[in-house]
Motif scaffolding. Sequence first.
Motif, PDB file in Angstrom:
ATOM      1  N   GLY A  32      -9.810  -2.794  39.087  1.00  0.00           N
ATOM      2  CA  GLY A  32     -10.344  -1.435  39.026  1.00  0.00           C
ATOM      3  C   GLY A  32      -9.409  -0.431  39.675  1.00  0.00           C
ATOM      4  O   GLY A  32      -9.182   0.663  39.146  1.00  0.00           O
ATOM      5  N   LYS A  33      -8.857  -0.802  40.832  1.00  0.00           N
ATOM      6  CA  LYS A  33      -7.919   0.079  41.543  1.00  0.00           C
ATOM      7  C   LYS A  33      -6.649   0.274  40.723  1.00  0.00           C
ATOM      8  O   LYS A  33      -6.080   1.380  40.688  1.00  0.00           O
ATOM      9  N   PHE A  34      -6.218  -0.775  40.042  1.00  0.00           N
ATOM     10  CA  PHE A  34      -5.017  -0.698  39.216  1.00  0.00           C
ATOM     11  C   PHE A  34      -5.221   0.272  38.053  1.00  0.00           C
ATOM     12  O   PHE A  34      -4.367   1.132  37.784  1.00  0.00           O
ATOM     13  N   GLN A  35      -6.343   0.126  37.355  1.00  0.00           N
ATOM     14  CA  GLN A  35      -6.625   1.015  36.228  1.00  0.00           C
ATOM     15  C   GLN A  35      -6.745   2.469  36.674  1.00  0.00           C
ATOM     16  O   GLN A  35      -6.311   3.386  35.985  1.00  0.00           O
ATOM     17  N   GLU A  36      -7.329   2.650  37.848  1.00  0.00           N
ATOM     18  CA  GLU A  36      -7.505   4.007  38.391  1.00  0.00           C
ATOM     19  C   GLU A  36      -6.181   4.631  38.805  1.00  0.00           C
ATOM     20  O   GLU A  36      -6.004   5.856  38.717  1.00  0.00           O
ATOM     21  N   SER A  37      -5.231   3.795  39.218  1.00  0.00           N
ATOM     22  CA  SER A  37      -3.960   4.307  39.760  1.00  0.00           C
ATOM     23  C   SER A  37      -2.891   4.515  38.704  1.00  0.00           C
ATOM     24  O   SER A  37      -1.868   5.141  38.981  1.00  0.00           O
ATOM     25  N   LEU A  38      -3.086   3.959  37.497  1.00  0.00           N
ATOM     26  CA  LEU A  38      -2.070   4.088  36.458  1.00  0.00           C
ATOM     27  C   LEU A  38      -1.897   5.538  36.018  1.00  0.00           C
ATOM     28  O   LEU A  38      -2.869   6.298  35.913  1.00  0.00           O
ATOM     29  N   GLN A  39      -0.659   5.918  35.742  1.00  0.00           N
ATOM     30  CA  GLN A  39      -0.344   7.254  35.263  1.00  0.00           C
ATOM     31  C   GLN A  39      -0.081   7.214  33.756  1.00  0.00           C
ATOM     32  O   GLN A  39      -0.171   6.161  33.124  1.00  0.00           O
ATOM     33  N   ASN A  40       0.260   8.343  33.208  1.00  0.00           N
ATOM     34  CA  ASN A  40       0.494   8.453  31.763  1.00  0.00           C
ATOM     35  C   ASN A  40       1.644   7.554  31.307  1.00  0.00           C
ATOM     36  O   ASN A  40       2.639   7.387  32.016  1.00  0.00           O
ATOM     37  N   ASP A  41       1.486   7.001  30.114  1.00  0.00           N
ATOM     38  CA  ASP A  41       2.493   6.175  29.437  1.00  0.00           C
ATOM     39  C   ASP A  41       2.720   4.812  30.081  1.00  0.00           C
ATOM     40  O   ASP A  41       3.554   4.032  29.614  1.00  0.00           O
ATOM     41  N   ALA A  42       1.996   4.496  31.141  1.00  0.00           N
ATOM     42  CA  ALA A  42       2.181   3.197  31.790  1.00  0.00           C
ATOM     43  C   ALA A  42       1.717   2.064  30.885  1.00  0.00           C
ATOM     44  O   ALA A  42       2.247   0.949  30.946  1.00  0.00           O
ATOM     45  N   GLU A  43       0.715   2.348  30.034  1.00  0.00           N
ATOM     46  CA  GLU A  43       0.170   1.297  29.170  1.00  0.00           C
ATOM     47  C   GLU A  43       1.198   0.744  28.196  1.00  0.00           C
ATOM     48  O   GLU A  43       1.017  -0.352  27.655  1.00  0.00           O
ATOM     49  N   LYS A  44       2.290   1.484  27.971  1.00  0.00           N
ATOM     50  CA  LYS A  44       3.300   1.040  27.013  1.00  0.00           C
ATOM     51  C   LYS A  44       4.228  -0.031  27.585  1.00  0.00           C
ATOM     52  O   LYS A  44       4.990  -0.651  26.852  1.00  0.00           O
ATOM     53  N   THR A  45       4.182  -0.255  28.890  1.00  0.00           N
ATOM     54  CA  THR A  45       5.071  -1.219  29.521  1.00  0.00           C
ATOM     55  C   THR A  45       4.427  -2.594  29.635  1.00  0.00           C
ATOM     56  O   THR A  45       3.203  -2.715  29.722  1.00  0.00           O
ATOM     57  N   THR A  46       5.263  -3.620  29.647  1.00  0.00           N
ATOM     58  CA  THR A  46       4.770  -4.989  29.815  1.00  0.00           C
ATOM     59  C   THR A  46       4.142  -5.162  31.185  1.00  0.00           C
ATOM     60  O   THR A  46       3.143  -5.866  31.352  1.00  0.00           O
ATOM     61  N   GLU A  47       4.714  -4.514  32.205  1.00  0.00           N
ATOM     62  CA  GLU A  47       4.230  -4.648  33.580  1.00  0.00           C
ATOM     63  C   GLU A  47       2.784  -4.200  33.729  1.00  0.00           C
ATOM     64  O   GLU A  47       2.044  -4.739  34.550  1.00  0.00           O
ATOM     65  N   SER A  48       2.349  -3.235  32.936  1.00  0.00           N
ATOM     66  CA  SER A  48       0.977  -2.737  33.052  1.00  0.00           C
ATOM     67  C   SER A  48      -0.041  -3.744  32.532  1.00  0.00           C
ATOM     68  O   SER A  48      -1.237  -3.636  32.833  1.00  0.00           O
ATOM     69  N   ARG A  49       0.418  -4.750  31.776  1.00  0.00           N
ATOM     70  CA  ARG A  49      -0.495  -5.750  31.231  1.00  0.00           C
ATOM     71  C   ARG A  49      -0.631  -6.982  32.124  1.00  0.00           C
ATOM     72  O   ARG A  49      -1.457  -7.860  31.848  1.00  0.00           O
ATOM     73  N   THR A  50       0.170  -7.066  33.183  1.00  0.00           N
ATOM     74  CA  THR A  50       0.148  -8.273  34.014  1.00  0.00           C
ATOM     75  C   THR A  50      -1.173  -8.457  34.744  1.00  0.00           C
ATOM     76  O   THR A  50      -1.778  -9.535  34.696  1.00  0.00           O
ATOM     77  N   ILE A  51      -1.648  -7.407  35.436  1.00  0.00           N
ATOM     78  CA  ILE A  51      -2.876  -7.549  36.231  1.00  0.00           C
ATOM     79  C   ILE A  51      -4.094  -7.817  35.344  1.00  0.00           C
ATOM     80  O   ILE A  51      -4.889  -8.719  35.649  1.00  0.00           O
ATOM     81  N   PRO A  52      -4.316  -7.065  34.240  1.00  0.00           N
ATOM     82  CA  PRO A  52      -5.446  -7.414  33.363  1.00  0.00           C
ATOM     83  C   PRO A  52      -5.371  -8.850  32.836  1.00  0.00           C
ATOM     84  O   PRO A  52      -6.402  -9.528  32.715  1.00  0.00           O
ATOM     85  N   THR A  53      -4.151  -9.316  32.548  1.00  0.00           N
ATOM     86  CA  THR A  53      -4.005 -10.683  32.041  1.00  0.00           C
ATOM     87  C   THR A  53      -4.331 -11.702  33.122  1.00  0.00           C
ATOM     88  O   THR A  53      -5.029 -12.694  32.871  1.00  0.00           O
TER      89      THR A  53
END
Length: 338
Positions: A32-53
């Motif tokens: 939850g903290k990770f999703q709240e802290s993400l900024q714009n365009d972060a979803e396009k990176t592989t690194e942004s998928r690590t914690i949800p995975t």
Amino acid sequence: MYTPNSVWTWSFLLVACLQGIIALALECYVFGKFQESLQNDAEKTTESRTIPTYLSVYIFGFVYQVVLVYDALRLKNTIQVIGLCLYNVGILIYAAIQMDQIHDAVNFLVGRTMIELDFWNAVRPFLVAIPCVIALGTLLMAVVAWKLYDEFAWTIYKHISADLRLKRRYLVYQIYIALLKFDFFFFLGFTVQFIVIVVKTNDVEFYLTIAAVPVTIIILMLAAYWTRRESVFGMICIIILYFGALAYFLFKLVRMYTDVARREDYLPARRMLTAFAVITVLLLLVTIVIACLCTHNFNKGLKPHISRRKVPDPNDQKDFINEMPTLAGPAGSRMTID
């Protein structure tokens, strides 16, 4: 429906449930903290998928563990109980690697201003707490497993009688069935992580990886079915498929380190994928050996004892008395019932 009937069976189930609930609560906060802290365009990176995975694997891992705990208690499978303690050690290693991988992913995102600067300091105590909870759970499970070993050993003794050769064959069967259940988690865990995190793959490789999921499930189900039916031909086919799976995971493992052109695609999750791949390869090697031993034990008197999935409970007089004719075997065989 099976109901735990001793303090140790209840304790084992309770420890697994409490560990899973606490660890998942901590993981959910981090997510939850990770999703709240993400900024714009972060979803396009592989690194942004690590914690949800990682969270997805944890949810599946702990839910599957509770299912295996219930299954082990129902079947009174001492090997599976011991295996669950080792499984917990694997989850502990996963939690330790996860912390390092998340730290690397956060550093990458911070360097590109894609996540809030204080995110790591906010979640670090929770990431440290997760392996501590699992370590405590592992210790408690090991203590309870030691008690369950004595309790289940007596039940199995009554189920199989005093024939040492038959008991050894039944032990091999228990090991094999337990291995199939743990194989399922590590096969699926590796494949799902690879599909979600490493998305920049060519079409053929991507679809082959997706196809590996249902194929794995079918192979493991057939492996258990043909073992109970004592089908030599079926087991030979399964062992050949095991070697194919072994080649597949070795290919994936080598590719992660030798494909220089795609190094950046694998890097965010390479340590985690490597851990899963190595454990899966080791499990496959052991599974192949035990499968050969199981096949060697076919048609040697074990089939009547494994045709029923539930071991009769000596505390349940009706269940145990009804099972006695099956266990007695031919006239004149030895029965030991105290």
